[in-house]
Design an enzyme around this catalytic site. Structure first.
Site, PDB file in Angstrom:
ATOM      1  N   ASN A  70     -22.515 -19.732   3.243  1.00 27.30           N
ATOM      2  CA  ASN A  70     -21.105 -19.524   2.860  1.00 27.30           C
ATOM      3  C   ASN A  70     -20.260 -20.775   3.049  1.00 27.30           C
ATOM      4  O   ASN A  70     -19.455 -21.125   2.184  1.00 27.30           O
ATOM      5  CB  ASN A  70     -20.501 -18.381   3.677  1.00 27.30           C
ATOM      6  CG  ASN A  70     -21.103 -17.038   3.295  1.00 27.30           C
ATOM      7  OD1 ASN A  70     -21.644 -16.881   2.201  1.00 27.30           O
ATOM      8  ND2 ASN A  70     -21.039 -16.072   4.203  1.00 27.30           N
TER       9      ASN A  70
ATOM     10  N   TYR B  73     -21.478   0.578   2.547  1.00 22.84           N
ATOM     11  CA  TYR B  73     -21.674   0.284   1.116  1.00 22.84           C
ATOM     12  C   TYR B  73     -23.156   0.280   0.759  1.00 22.84           C
ATOM     13  O   TYR B  73     -23.589   1.002  -0.154  1.00 22.84           O
ATOM     14  CB  TYR B  73     -21.035  -1.068   0.750  1.00 22.84           C
ATOM     15  CG  TYR B  73     -21.535  -1.613  -0.583  1.00 22.84           C
ATOM     16  CD1 TYR B  73     -21.212  -0.972  -1.786  1.00 22.84           C
ATOM     17  CD2 TYR B  73     -22.342  -2.748  -0.647  1.00 22.84           C
ATOM     18  CE1 TYR B  73     -21.678  -1.448  -3.008  1.00 22.84           C
ATOM     19  CE2 TYR B  73     -22.819  -3.230  -1.866  1.00 22.84           C
ATOM     20  CZ  TYR B  73     -22.472  -2.574  -3.042  1.00 22.84           C
ATOM     21  OH  TYR B  73     -22.947  -3.039  -4.251  1.00 22.84           O
TER      22      TYR B  73
ATOM     23  N   GLY C 153     -21.754  -5.920  11.410  1.00 20.62           N
ATOM     24  CA  GLY C 153     -23.065  -5.674  10.771  1.00 20.62           C
ATOM     25  C   GLY C 153     -23.387  -6.661   9.664  1.00 20.62           C
ATOM     26  O   GLY C 153     -24.123  -6.343   8.733  1.00 20.62           O
ATOM     27  N   HIS C 154     -22.847  -7.881   9.773  1.00 23.23           N
ATOM     28  CA  HIS C 154     -22.946  -8.882   8.688  1.00 23.23           C
ATOM     29  C   HIS C 154     -24.400  -9.301   8.438  1.00 23.23           C
ATOM     30  O   HIS C 154     -25.013  -9.941   9.289  1.00 23.23           O
ATOM     31  CB  HIS C 154     -22.104 -10.095   9.099  1.00 23.23           C
ATOM     32  CG  HIS C 154     -21.779 -11.008   7.975  1.00 23.23           C
ATOM     33  ND1 HIS C 154     -20.981 -12.105   8.155  1.00 23.23           N
ATOM     34  CD2 HIS C 154     -22.131 -11.023   6.674  1.00 23.23           C
ATOM     35  CE1 HIS C 154     -20.846 -12.741   7.009  1.00 23.23           C
ATOM     36  NE2 HIS C 154     -21.552 -12.099   6.097  1.00 23.23           N
TER      37      HIS C 154
ATOM     38  N   LYS D 153     -12.579   5.152 -13.840  1.00 24.22           N
ATOM     39  CA  LYS D 153     -11.455   5.807 -13.153  1.00 24.22           C
ATOM     40  C   LYS D 153     -10.236   4.890 -13.075  1.00 24.22           C
ATOM     41  O   LYS D 153      -9.127   5.342 -12.798  1.00 24.22           O
ATOM     42  CB  LYS D 153     -11.929   6.187 -11.744  1.00 24.22           C
ATOM     43  CG  LYS D 153     -10.939   6.919 -10.892  1.00 24.22           C
ATOM     44  CD  LYS D 153     -11.549   7.222  -9.523  1.00 24.22           C
ATOM     45  CE  LYS D 153     -10.538   7.824  -8.581  1.00 24.22           C
ATOM     46  NZ  LYS D 153     -11.128   8.074  -7.247  1.00 24.22           N
ATOM     47  N   LEU D 154     -10.463   3.576 -13.287  1.00 25.30           N
ATOM     48  CA  LEU D 154      -9.416   2.564 -13.092  1.00 25.30           C
ATOM     49  C   LEU D 154      -8.884   2.619 -11.662  1.00 25.30           C
ATOM     50  O   LEU D 154      -7.699   2.882 -11.425  1.00 25.30           O
ATOM     51  CB  LEU D 154      -8.281   2.690 -14.119  1.00 25.30           C
ATOM     52  CG  LEU D 154      -8.692   2.523 -15.590  1.00 25.30           C
ATOM     53  CD1 LEU D 154      -7.480   2.613 -16.508  1.00 25.30           C
ATOM     54  CD2 LEU D 154      -9.430   1.194 -15.830  1.00 25.30           C
TER      55      LEU D 154
ATOM     56  N   ASP E 187     -29.115  -5.890  -4.189  1.00 24.12           N
ATOM     57  CA  ASP E 187     -30.152  -6.361  -3.244  1.00 24.12           C
ATOM     58  C   ASP E 187     -29.814  -5.958  -1.809  1.00 24.12           C
ATOM     59  O   ASP E 187     -30.667  -6.031  -0.924  1.00 24.12           O
ATOM     60  CB  ASP E 187     -30.344  -7.886  -3.354  1.00 24.12           C
ATOM     61  CG  ASP E 187     -29.100  -8.702  -3.036  1.00 24.12           C
ATOM     62  OD1 ASP E 187     -28.025  -8.115  -2.790  1.00 24.12           O
ATOM     63  OD2 ASP E 187     -29.205  -9.954  -3.024  1.00 24.12           O
ATOM     64  N   GLU E 188     -28.551  -5.527  -1.576  1.00 25.74           N
ATOM     65  CA  GLU E 188     -28.148  -5.198  -0.196  1.00 25.74           C
ATOM     66  C   GLU E 188     -28.905  -3.997   0.368  1.00 25.74           C
ATOM     67  O   GLU E 188     -28.941  -3.798   1.578  1.00 25.74           O
ATOM     68  CB  GLU E 188     -26.636  -4.946  -0.117  1.00 25.74           C
ATOM     69  CG  GLU E 188     -25.840  -6.167  -0.509  1.00 25.74           C
ATOM     70  CD  GLU E 188     -24.430  -6.207   0.036  1.00 25.74           C
ATOM     71  OE1 GLU E 188     -24.079  -5.367   0.878  1.00 25.74           O
ATOM     72  OE2 GLU E 188     -23.680  -7.097  -0.393  1.00 25.74           O
TER      73      GLU E 188
ATOM     74  N   ALA F  30     -18.815   2.132  -9.262  1.00 24.53           N
ATOM     75  CA  ALA F  30     -19.082   2.204  -7.821  1.00 24.53           C
ATOM     76  C   ALA F  30     -17.899   1.657  -7.062  1.00 24.53           C
ATOM     77  O   ALA F  30     -17.064   0.941  -7.603  1.00 24.53           O
ATOM     78  CB  ALA F  30     -20.324   1.375  -7.478  1.00 24.53           C
ATOM     79  N   GLU F  31     -17.835   2.024  -5.793  1.00 22.75           N
ATOM     80  CA  GLU F  31     -17.030   1.259  -4.837  1.00 22.75           C
ATOM     81  C   GLU F  31     -17.962   0.132  -4.416  1.00 22.75           C
ATOM     82  O   GLU F  31     -19.097   0.383  -4.007  1.00 22.75           O
ATOM     83  CB  GLU F  31     -16.652   2.132  -3.642  1.00 22.75           C
ATOM     84  CG  GLU F  31     -15.598   3.183  -3.958  1.00 22.75           C
ATOM     85  CD  GLU F  31     -14.228   2.585  -4.252  1.00 22.75           C
ATOM     86  OE1 GLU F  31     -13.966   1.443  -3.821  1.00 22.75           O
ATOM     87  OE2 GLU F  31     -13.422   3.245  -4.925  1.00 22.75           O
TER      88      GLU F  31
END
Ligand code: NAD
Ligand code: DAU
Length: 350
Positions: free
Chosen positions: A255, A156, A289-290, A35-36, A132-133, A84-85
């Site tokens: 992180n 997501y 919700g991290h 869709k670009l 994996d999420e 996907a988003e």
């Protein structure tokens, strides 16, 4: 000649997969449907855009008539579905785009495949690329296996989990030949700078704050994008119909440690003093919700299909930094315009 549909081929992972297939398989015709959106970029595909076995089609997988017409026209032998988003923070701001593309779009593709493969499903494959999420969040111990129960916690990951369930339902109910893989965090060239690694590279370069969510203690398992593309190539050709394969780097980083490593690499590359880029680190309000920790057990893929990651993380990260520094125009083009608004909206309030 086989005709293969790759969806989302102008995105980060999709462009690496598309280039790999177009270059390695001259006897496949590769149709890239994208869709670009803000994340899709034809500049990712310049090395193959003129190849005879490649065609780009702009379109939306949510558009049911368009999708069916495309399948009728090309009679695809295989589908590799990456469109996907893909960004968790955007899903928190605007879940509906994720529901439409990730769930409804996937169902549209499955319905179209179901119709054209009705009488001859042999040697066809619908390969759904997932994450994996879907497995949720790990504590300090343990790994996600293919048997781990789904426990998605962001819009997501919930949309990706829904699409995985629907893909499996079409396998059991309609005997559509499917295969699914669930991969950990990818990094490498061409990743849109909303994701942690390219965002930090861009901000270090421009002396802007490095927004670390919460205490920076969340852990991700990082895999070089070319290693993911190699796994996709293998699973597409050798994966068992109806099965799921986990893909991961066996490479867990907190992180904050990852951001510190990036600062160290960038200090060297930009001729800055030790500790200079580190001063940009700024702890900001955590993501809602991290998920605390992701870690993949990829032993099924390693044992059954012989895949393994090829690149050490430090080497891959250095290559990635080099790519962003050498491709300044790419970076400037994707960070101008709408990106600025998105950035202010997400980060100025934190
Ligand atoms: P990306 O956001 O970089 O690219 C997505 C692509 O899909 C873009 O080119 C976009 O234009 C296209 N697209 C979006 N909506 C569309 C629509 N409605 N119709 C047609 N095209 C559309 O994503 P990515 O990081 O390359 O991820 C690709 C796939 O891999 C996704 O399914 C994602 O869930 C999965 N995945 C990503 C990672 C990661 O670390 N990036 C890890 C595991 C799995
Ligand atoms: O695990 C696979 C997933 O990895 C894919 O399915 C997703 O498409 C992909 O976006 C990625 O999701 P993450 O949320 O893990 O990636 P992101 O780069 O957004 O964030 C990585 C970690 O860094 C995460 O713990 C949140 C944190 N973070 C992120 C950003 C953008 C920060 O601390 N600051 C930031 O500015």
């Amino acid at each position: 000649m086989k005709t293969i549909l790759i969806t989302g081929g102008a995105g980060f992972i999709g462009s690496h997969v598309t280039k790999r297939f177009v270059k390695k398989y001259p006897d496949y015709k590769i149709v890239n449907l994208d869709k670009l959106t803000y994340a899709g970029n034809l500049a990712n595909l310049t090395d193959i855009e003129k190849n005879e076995n490649y065609e780009f089609v702009r379109g939306d997988i949510v558009d049911v008539d368009f999708v069916q017409e495309l399948f009728n026209k090309y009679r695809f032998d295989g589908v590799i579905h990456l469109a996907a988003e893909s960004h968790v923070d955007r899903s928190i701001l605007n879940p509906m785009d994720f529901i439409m593309t990730n769930i409804v779009g996937t169902v549209n593709l499955l319905n179209a495949a179901k119709i054209i493969w009705k009488d001859n499903p042999e040697n066809k494959i619908f390969y759904h690329i997932s994450t994996d999420e879907v497995y949720g969040s790990l504590g300090k111990e343990g790994f996600f296996t293919e048997e781990t129960a789904y426990d998605p916690r962001s819009p997501y990951s919930a949309s990706k989990a829904s699409s995985d369930h629907i893909v499996r339902a079409y396998f059991h109910t309609y005997k559509i030949p499917v295969v699914i893989s669930n991969c950990s965090n990818n990094y490498g060239a061409n990743q849109f700078p909303e994701k942690l690694i390219p965002l930090c590279i861009n901000n270090i370069k421009n002396n802007k704050p490095l927004p670390v969510y919460g205490k920076g203690e969340n852990v991700r398992d990082w895999l070089w994008v070319e290693d993911h593309a190699a796994a996709i190539e293998l699973i597409f050709h050798k994966g068992k119909v109806g099965e799921t394969y986990n893909i991961g780097g066996n490479n867990e980083w907190k992180n904050i440690d990852l951001v510190l490593l990036l600062c160290k690499i960038m200090n060297k590359k930009l001729g800055r003093k030790e500790g200079e880029s580190e001063k940009l680190i700024t702890y900001v309000t955590d993501r809602a919700g991290h998920d605390l920790r992701y870690a993949i057990d990829s032993s099924k893929l390693q044992k059954n299909l012989g895949w393994k990651p090829s690149l050490q993380f430090e080497e891959g990260l250095e290559k990635t930094v080099d790519w962003y520094l050498e491709n300044e125009t790419w970076l400037i083009n994707v960070t101008s315009g709408a990106y600025q608004k998105y950035y202010e909206n997400l980060y100025d309030k934190r």
